[in-house]
Structure formats: C-alpha cells, structure tokens
Design a protein around this motif. Structure first.
Motif, PDB file in Angstrom:
ATOM      1  N   ALA A   1     -75.141  -1.329 -51.169  1.00 10.16           N
ATOM      2  CA  ALA A   1     -76.030  -2.375 -51.681  1.00 10.16           C
ATOM      3  C   ALA A   1     -76.290  -3.482 -50.662  1.00 10.16           C
ATOM      4  O   ALA A   1     -76.905  -4.494 -50.999  1.00 10.16           O
ATOM      5  N   SER A   2     -75.844  -3.304 -49.423  1.00 10.47           N
ATOM      6  CA  SER A   2     -75.907  -4.409 -48.465  1.00 10.47           C
ATOM      7  C   SER A   2     -77.337  -4.836 -48.137  1.00 10.47           C
ATOM      8  O   SER A   2     -77.596  -6.031 -47.951  1.00 10.47           O
ATOM      9  N   ARG A   3     -78.278  -3.893 -48.091  1.00  9.65           N
ATOM     10  CA  ARG A   3     -79.657  -4.276 -47.762  1.00  9.65           C
ATOM     11  C   ARG A   3     -80.223  -5.230 -48.814  1.00  9.65           C
ATOM     12  O   ARG A   3     -80.892  -6.213 -48.478  1.00  9.65           O
ATOM     13  N   ARG A   4     -79.972  -4.932 -50.082  1.00  7.23           N
ATOM     14  CA  ARG A   4     -80.455  -5.824 -51.140  1.00  7.23           C
ATOM     15  C   ARG A   4     -79.752  -7.170 -51.081  1.00  7.23           C
ATOM     16  O   ARG A   4     -80.372  -8.227 -51.258  1.00  7.23           O
ATOM     17  N   GLN A   5     -78.450  -7.151 -50.827  1.00  5.20           N
ATOM     18  CA  GLN A   5     -77.697  -8.399 -50.732  1.00  5.20           C
ATOM     19  C   GLN A   5     -78.213  -9.269 -49.594  1.00  5.20           C
ATOM     20  O   GLN A   5     -78.340 -10.492 -49.740  1.00  5.20           O
ATOM     21  N   ILE A   6     -78.519  -8.646 -48.454  1.00  2.00           N
ATOM     22  CA  ILE A   6     -79.066  -9.398 -47.326  1.00  2.00           C
ATOM     23  C   ILE A   6     -80.367 -10.088 -47.718  1.00  2.00           C
ATOM     24  O   ILE A   6     -80.584 -11.265 -47.411  1.00  2.00           O
ATOM     25  N   GLU A   7     -81.241  -9.371 -48.403  1.00  4.09           N
ATOM     26  CA  GLU A   7     -82.513  -9.949 -48.831  1.00  4.09           C
ATOM     27  C   GLU A   7     -82.286 -11.117 -49.795  1.00  4.09           C
ATOM     28  O   GLU A   7     -82.905 -12.177 -49.661  1.00  4.09           O
ATOM     29  N   GLU A   8     -81.406 -10.920 -50.787  1.00  6.17           N
ATOM     30  CA  GLU A   8     -81.147 -11.972 -51.777  1.00  6.17           C
ATOM     31  C   GLU A   8     -80.554 -13.220 -51.127  1.00  6.17           C
ATOM     32  O   GLU A   8     -80.986 -14.350 -51.401  1.00  6.17           O
ATOM     33  N   VAL A   9     -79.572 -13.015 -50.264  1.00  8.26           N
ATOM     34  CA  VAL A   9     -78.892 -14.159 -49.656  1.00  8.26           C
ATOM     35  C   VAL A   9     -79.797 -14.852 -48.641  1.00  8.26           C
ATOM     36  O   VAL A   9     -79.811 -16.084 -48.547  1.00  8.26           O
TER      37      VAL A   9
END
Length: 349
Positions: A174-182
C-alpha cells in the motif's frame, strides 16, 4: 561526560572517539541554534512554517540547541491500548501523557487526534503539539501493513498543533497510496503554516531473511529517508540502522558498491551517518526512534542518543521506554537522553 561514558560501558571509547571517514562531517548541514536561519529559511517553506519549527526547537530542556527530544505516544492504536498502557495504567489518561512530556523537558509531544484533542485547551499553548494523522490498527485480521488516516490537517490546525506527523510503510503493497495521501497532507499542512514529520518506516516480509532483519539496514532505511524528504518532510523519524546490505540480500532495487565499500562501515555511527546523508546531507533533520521498552532502557536510550548525535542526527523520539515506567523514572530517562545533546563533550564524529 563521565556519566555518559558510564552508561556506555565497554562501548564508550568506540562510540565517543570514532571519526567518520567515508562521509566526513564537513560535507553536512549540522544541527545548531541557527539551523532554521542557516538551512530551512532557504527553502520554499512559508514564514509561518519557520515560526512553528522554531517554536519546536525553542521549547524544553534542549531549547536553543538545535536538537529535539520528542515524546511520541500513538502506540495505543497500533499496538492496542492494553499492550501500551497496562504496564503503567495512569497513561490511559491522555493528560498524563502531556504532563510527562512537560515534566520530562521535551520539545514537543506527538500523539493521536483523541489524545491531543481531549486536552488541547489546557495544554496546546504550553507545549508544542504534533498531531499524528495516520495509523495502522491491529483489530483488522489478518494484519496488513497499511496506514489509515484517522485525522485531517484542519483538525491539527484547529487544535493549535505546530506540526503534523504521518507514517509511510515504504516497501509495503500500500506504500504508493500512502505516499500520495501523505504528500497531499504535507502540502496542505505547509499551506496552513504547520511543519511536517514523517515516520519513514520500511515494511515488507521479504526484508527479513533467515540471516538478518533488513528493515533496519542502513541502505534500505536510507532510501526511505530519501523518499521522505522528497515529499517535503521537515523532520524524518527513522529507526536506528543496525546492519547494512539490504538491497544486496533481497536482490531487488538498485544500489552502488561504493555504499558498502567507501561510504559506510560496520560501525554504528557510520551506518547512521548514511541515514543522515539521505536526508539531503542534513538539510532535513533526522531523529531516531528509541525502540521498545526492555530491561536495559537507560543504557540503550543514552547509547542511541550518542550514536544519533555523533552521526549528525537531530535528536531522539522516545515513547515506550519513558511512559511504560513509573512517572519519575520516565522523566529521568528523558533527561538522560537530553543530557547527551547538551553535552559539549559529545561531538560530531
């Protein structure tokens, strides 16, 4: 200095006299009283962000030193409240968390929306608040390495927080989505004048082999740091490097032989120096986490602080080692960490 050396025991000479040769200190932007003026003021950060960062640096026992001692207590979500607070039940009450940060001389307290929100009118003007925006929670079964937003940037602003914090599990599915959110949350926080702190952790079952746990390797955590500063974290929280060669062990990604043959060694200060190098050579401050609570906490906390400071790091963020003890012992541990950064005898390696 004698007390610090005593805490370090047999490692005292190796840790206090080491000189980093692969990445010499002269190439780094090191912490100091003028760090905001000398480094951060050159960036695109708004004046209100500079003001809030300076407020963080100017609070507690380390005020004016350029170093940070933070109390983070968000474990009640990820580790369960029972696992976190049963060892010392007074900390089920959020007010005692903030009181410990104040009595312990910390620069700021980092915690959840619930913890900080329930006492914000009493304490937001007495100690800098860092609202942790996202968390993993362990009631989802089976567990997965993901972070969910529990709070908004506006809620942090409304309660008077000087900064927001967030975690990205670099290497997880899920890191790609987390990067976008953060990244979006940090942009919004900067727009409102708040500083940003990223918990830049690595998470992937492949990073742990039969030989070693490379979640704490200098090369993988260093890359996590580089990704953290890429999305404009003002401060990076990272686990202290304990080994190296993660890229080579998992046979994935790209690295250079020079990382291992010239820039680092097996010495713990050299490993952490590489983590700092990945924070734009210190232009973004790196604080190391204090780790889990155990039987040798005071020694381990002082050891971690010495390594972080001598490597060019900006401080320590220690939670469980402090709040899972009787209140007075927690204060003593936090002060022992701070004494390392106040000591003129503990120099940059």
């Amino acid at each position: 200095m004698s007390d610090i050396a005593k805490f370090l025991g047999n490692e005292a000479n190796a840790l206090l006299s080491h000189v980093c040769k692969g990445l010499p200190k002269e190439g780094f932007h090191l912490p100091g009283p003028d760090f905001i003026d000398r480094v951060v003021a050159l960036s695109d950060r708004k004046p209100s962000v500079l003001r809030n960062l300076q407020a963080l640096y100017n609070h507690g026992r380390l005020a004016g030193s350029g170093y940070l001692s933070l109390l983070p207590v968000d474990q009640g979500v990820e580790h369960s409240a029972g696992a976190s607070f049963a060892p010392n039940p007074q900390f089920f009450d959020p007010e005692n968390i903030v009181k410990l940060a104040i009595e312990g001389g910390c620069n700021g307290v980092a915690s959840t929306l619930g913890v900080l929100g329930i006492v914000s009118r009493r304490y937001a003007h007495k100690i800098p608040f860092i609202l942790k925006l996202n968390h993993n929670e362990l009631l989802t079964y089976p567990n997965k390495y993901d972070q969910t937003l529990f709070a908004s940037v506006e809620q942090a602003f409304d309660m008077g927080a000087c900064a927001v914090g967030a975690t990205v599990f670099f290497g997880s599915e899920a890191s790609r989505r987390q990067i976008e959110e953060v990244s979006e949350a940090f942009r919004h926080a900067h727009k409102l004048g708040m500083a940003t702190i990223l918990w830049a952790y690595t998470r992937n079952t492949a990073f742990k082999t039969a030989d070693a746990d490379y979640h704490v390797s200098a090369d993988l955590t260093g890359q996590a740091n580089h990704l953290a500063v890429t999305i404009e974290a003002d401060i990076v929280k990272q686990k202290m490097a304990e080994n190296n060669g993660g890229f080579n062990a998992i046979k994935f990604g790209k690295t250079s032989p020079k990382v291992y043959s010239e820039l680092t060694s097996d010495h713990p200060i050299d490993l952490v120096r590489y983590q700092v190098a990945n924070c734009y050579m210190g232009r973004v401050g790196m604080i190391n986490s204090g780790g889990e609570s155990g039987k040798d906490d005071l020694h381990q906390a002082v050891r971690t602080a010495v390594i972080n400071k001598r490597a060019g790091g900006m401080g320590l963020i220690s939670g469980r080692k402090a709040f899972q003890k009787p209140f007075a012992e927690g204060v003593t541990l936090l002060n022992a960490i701070q004494d390392v950064y106040l000591s003129k005898d503990v120099t940059i390696a």
